[in-house]
Enzyme design. Structure first.
Site, PDB file in Angstrom:
ATOM      1  N   GLY A  29      55.463  -3.231   6.522  1.00  0.00           N
ATOM      2  CA  GLY A  29      56.693  -2.696   5.942  1.00  0.00           C
ATOM      3  C   GLY A  29      56.478  -2.049   4.588  1.00  0.00           C
ATOM      4  N   HIS A  32      55.585   3.927   3.570  1.00  0.00           N
ATOM      5  CA  HIS A  32      55.347   5.079   2.692  1.00  0.00           C
ATOM      6  C   HIS A  32      54.722   6.197   3.525  1.00  0.00           C
ATOM      7  CE1 HIS A  32      51.223   3.709   2.893  1.00  0.00           C
ATOM      8  NE2 HIS A  32      51.554   2.536   2.351  1.00  0.00           N
ATOM      9  N   HIS A  35      52.067   5.293   6.164  1.00  0.00           N
ATOM     10  CA  HIS A  35      52.624   4.760   7.418  1.00  0.00           C
ATOM     11  C   HIS A  35      53.253   5.891   8.245  1.00  0.00           C
ATOM     12  CE1 HIS A  35      53.128   1.086   4.697  1.00  0.00           C
ATOM     13  NE2 HIS A  35      52.338   0.634   5.658  1.00  0.00           N
ATOM     14  N   LYS A 150      42.347   4.204   5.262  1.00  0.00           N
ATOM     15  CA  LYS A 150      42.394   3.633   3.908  1.00  0.00           C
ATOM     16  C   LYS A 150      41.885   2.201   3.926  1.00  0.00           C
ATOM     17  CE  LYS A 150      44.917   1.392   1.414  1.00  0.00           C
ATOM     18  NZ  LYS A 150      45.992   0.595   0.932  1.00  0.00           N
TER      19      LYS A 150
HETATM   20  P1  AMP Z   1      50.018  -2.150   5.798  1.00  0.00           P
HETATM   21  O1  AMP Z   1      51.493  -2.044   5.933  1.00  0.00           O
HETATM   22  O2  AMP Z   1      49.525  -1.998   4.398  1.00  0.00           O
HETATM   23  O3  AMP Z   1      49.449  -3.354   6.534  1.00  0.00           O
HETATM   24  O4  AMP Z   1      49.426  -0.885   6.563  1.00  0.00           O
HETATM   25  C1  AMP Z   1      49.767  -0.609   7.883  1.00  0.00           C
HETATM   26  C2  AMP Z   1      48.891   0.506   8.386  1.00  0.00           C
HETATM   27  O5  AMP Z   1      49.077   1.665   7.581  1.00  0.00           O
HETATM   28  C3  AMP Z   1      47.404   0.176   8.329  1.00  0.00           C
HETATM   29  O6  AMP Z   1      46.763   0.677   9.495  1.00  0.00           O
HETATM   30  C4  AMP Z   1      46.950   0.918   7.108  1.00  0.00           C
HETATM   31  O7  AMP Z   1      45.585   1.267   7.135  1.00  0.00           O
HETATM   32  C5  AMP Z   1      47.820   2.147   7.175  1.00  0.00           C
HETATM   33  N1  AMP Z   1      47.884   2.782   5.857  1.00  0.00           N
HETATM   34  C6  AMP Z   1      48.199   2.185   4.687  1.00  0.00           C
HETATM   35  N2  AMP Z   1      48.090   3.074   3.672  1.00  0.00           N
HETATM   36  C7  AMP Z   1      47.702   4.243   4.224  1.00  0.00           C
HETATM   37  C8  AMP Z   1      47.418   5.534   3.701  1.00  0.00           C
HETATM   38  N3  AMP Z   1      47.513   5.804   2.406  1.00  0.00           N
HETATM   39  N4  AMP Z   1      47.046   6.513   4.565  1.00  0.00           N
HETATM   40  C9  AMP Z   1      46.945   6.252   5.890  1.00  0.00           C
HETATM   41  N5  AMP Z   1      47.197   5.054   6.445  1.00  0.00           N
HETATM   42  C10 AMP Z   1      47.575   4.065   5.624  1.00  0.00           C
END
Ligand code: AMP
Length: 281
Positions: A29, A32, A35, A150
């Site tokens: 969640g 941004h 996501h 990332k």
């Molecule tokens: P999180 O909500 O931080 O667990 O991230 C969910 C997914 O979004 C994961 O696969 C992350 O690698 C991806 N993600 C987070 N930040 C970025 C970004 N800046 N660019 C691309 N994918 C991202």
């Protein structure tokens, strides 16, 4: 229309009659642009897109930011609606872990993946990631899953998981989305002031510098790493945790004279907010 679903039985029921391919985007969640790029890839490629939103207690250490991790389901739902997500699966803790979290069976990826880089300072983190993603994969039964580069070490853990358990899902790696100043988008950027966001952009600058230095042909890996560490050391607010070169094949260490086929990866704290990033060389 985006439908919010909170229970496993309900998401399984609606997905059993949804059009395939089903694309799955697991998140915690606070959505941004990073996501959103994953969501867009899924919507492009798949007939049905599911986004999960679950802040997984199992992947946070006891001294980490689980309690204060940003949560805003209402605005996340709006992001999903605008981007044509079909279902948001947002289970509560009891739905995912009916037993006490500590009693839950854990999936342990190999030490070669979990004892390096972020795994060193976050013991149990990748076990927590593998465990929750395995559960989510089993619930959603998607055809494609979208992960960001990332979180590169996480991506390698997920690939290991899929291979290890012969899961029939294709993992799609999506490029890192950045703010205008180069800082990788992250939910944790919400903790940073405007000034700190400016300072944090030097993390990516240090990665680009290392890549440039390798490309110049005059630098070994260790020399390039040292130059970047010296660059970062001028910012008092940045505490570098690691800055390493790792093979594209399996994140193992690379020889000092290698010029391509690897990543520089770093983790650093900007005034106590832990950020990670990487660059392919
Ligand atoms: P999180 O909500 O931080 O667990 O991230 C969910 C997914 O979004 C994961 O696969 C992350 O690698 C991806 N993600 C987070 N930040 C970025 C970004 N800046 N660019 C691309 N994918 C991202």
């Amino acid at each position: 229309m985006t439908e919010l679903i909170k229970t496993t039985s309900e998401i399984e029921r609606v997905l059993s009659r949804s059009d395939r391919p089903i694309g799955f985007v697991p998140t915690m969640g606070a959505l941004h642009d990073g996501h959103i790029s994953l969501i867009k890839s899924s919507v492009n490629e798949c007939k049905t897109t599911v986004v999960s939103i679950f802040v997984n207690p199992l992947q946070f250490g006891s001294n980490e930011d689980f309690e204060k991790y940003p949560r805003d389901l209402k605005s996340d739902l709006e992001v999903c609606r605008v981007n044509k997500v079909d279902y948001v699966f947002a289970p509560d803790r009891e739905e995912m872990y009916p037993k006490k979290v500590e009693e839950h069976e854990i999936i342990a990826p190999p030490k070669e993946l979990t004892s390096i880089l972020c795994g060193k300072s976050r013991p149990g983190h990748f076990e927590g990631v593998a465990t929750v993603v395995n559960k989510l994969f089993n619930i959603i039964q998607g055809d494609y899953a979208y992960f960001g580069e990332k979180d590169l070490q996480q991506l390698y853990v997920i690939r290991w998981l899929v291979k290890k358990f012969n899961l029939s899902i294709f993992v799609r790696a999506c490029t890192t989305i950045r703010e205008g100043n180069g800082l990788a988008c992250s939910s944790r950027n919400k903790y940073l002031s405007k000034e700190e966001i400016g300072i944090a952009s030097n993390l990516y600058k240090s990665l680009k510098l290392a890549k440039q230095n390798i490309r110049s042909g005059f630098f070994s890996i260790s020399k390039a790493v040292l130059e970047s560490l010296i660059f970062l050391s001028q910012f008092n607010e940045i505490k570098t945790e690691y800055f390493e070169a790792r093979s594209k094949d399996d994140l193992s260490l690379v020889e000092d004279n290698v010029k391509s086929g690897f990543y520089f990866l770093l983790a650093g704290k900007v005034n106590n907010v832990r950020l990670i990033d990487n660059i392919e060389v």
